[in-house]
Design an enzyme around this catalytic site. Structure first.
Site, short mmCIF file in Angstrom:
data_model
loop_
_atom_site.label_atom_id
_atom_site.label_comp_id
_atom_site.label_asym_id
_atom_site.label_seq_id
_atom_site.Cartn_x
_atom_site.Cartn_y
_atom_site.Cartn_z
N VAL A 72 45.90 -50.27 51.23
CA VAL A 72 45.22 -51.47 52.37
C VAL A 72 45.04 -50.86 53.64
O VAL A 72 44.01 -51.07 54.17
CB VAL A 72 46.48 -52.50 52.38
CG1 VAL A 72 45.92 -53.22 53.26
CG2 VAL A 72 46.71 -53.20 51.03
N CYS A 73 45.82 -49.82 54.03
CA CYS A 73 45.80 -48.98 55.21
C CYS A 73 44.34 -48.10 55.28
O CYS A 73 43.63 -48.25 56.29
CB CYS A 73 46.89 -48.12 55.69
SG CYS A 73 48.32 -48.91 55.85
N ALA A 74 44.13 -47.47 54.07
CA ALA A 74 42.91 -46.91 53.94
C ALA A 74 41.53 -47.89 53.93
O ALA A 74 40.51 -47.42 54.63
CB ALA A 74 43.10 -46.03 52.72
#
Length: 166
Positions: free
Chosen positions: A58-60
């Site tokens: 999700v962060c990527a």
């Protein structure tokens, strides 16, 4: 303030930054180990994309999305802030082709997390930054803030971008 991590309550440190607040000027570490300041009056909009770790899906995704959108913004600087080491951030940028935003690390003293009230105090991610997007206007005021209610969910990209394109 409280958020959720996989549906379970997760407390945040201190007072979380709010709409209309003066954005504290904080020094962070770039991937070349130089110091870069975010917040405060800078003469341009600042989109501060905050993630727990670039090493998660999700962060990527969130960082790739803001990298893509950064090419369309003439009046803004876009940052991705995490507690990842600058070397890991550099590797992520190389692997993912991230060239349009600046990755910054709060690993030294967590000054950004403390000043903006975004450190997770409980949950399996305790000690990391929670997921958030903060837009600081050219005068240094917070013109948009979203602290994701569920840490594992992506933010509302469109609303953040609208705060810059008003």
């Amino acid at each position: 303030m409280e958020v959720k991590f996989k549906g379970n309550p997760a407390k945040l440190s201190a007072n979380t930054i709010k709409l209309g607040d003066k954005a504290p000027k904080v020094s962070l570490v770039a991937k070349d180990l130089s110091q870069v300041e975010v917040g405060g009056a800078s003469g341009v909009y600042q989109i501060i994309n905050v993630v727990p770790s670039l090493d998660t899906g999700v962060c990527a995704t969130q960082t790739r999305k803001f990298n893509e959108e950064a090419t369309k913004l003439a009046n803004a600087k876009v940052y991705a802030v995490s507690l990842d080491l600058p070397f890991a951030q550099g590797r992520f940028c190389s692997t993912e082709g991230i060239e349009n935003l600046i990755t910054l690390s709060d690993f030294r003293a967590k000054d950004f997390g403390k000043a903006y009230g975004l450190i997770l105090e409980s949950s399996p991610l305790a000690g990391l930054l929670t997921r958030a997007v903060i837009v600081v206007n050219p005068q240094g005021e917070v013109s948009y803030v979203e602290v994701c209610e569920e840490v594992t969910n992506e933010p509302d990209y469109q609303k953040a971008l609208e705060a810059v394109n008003k």
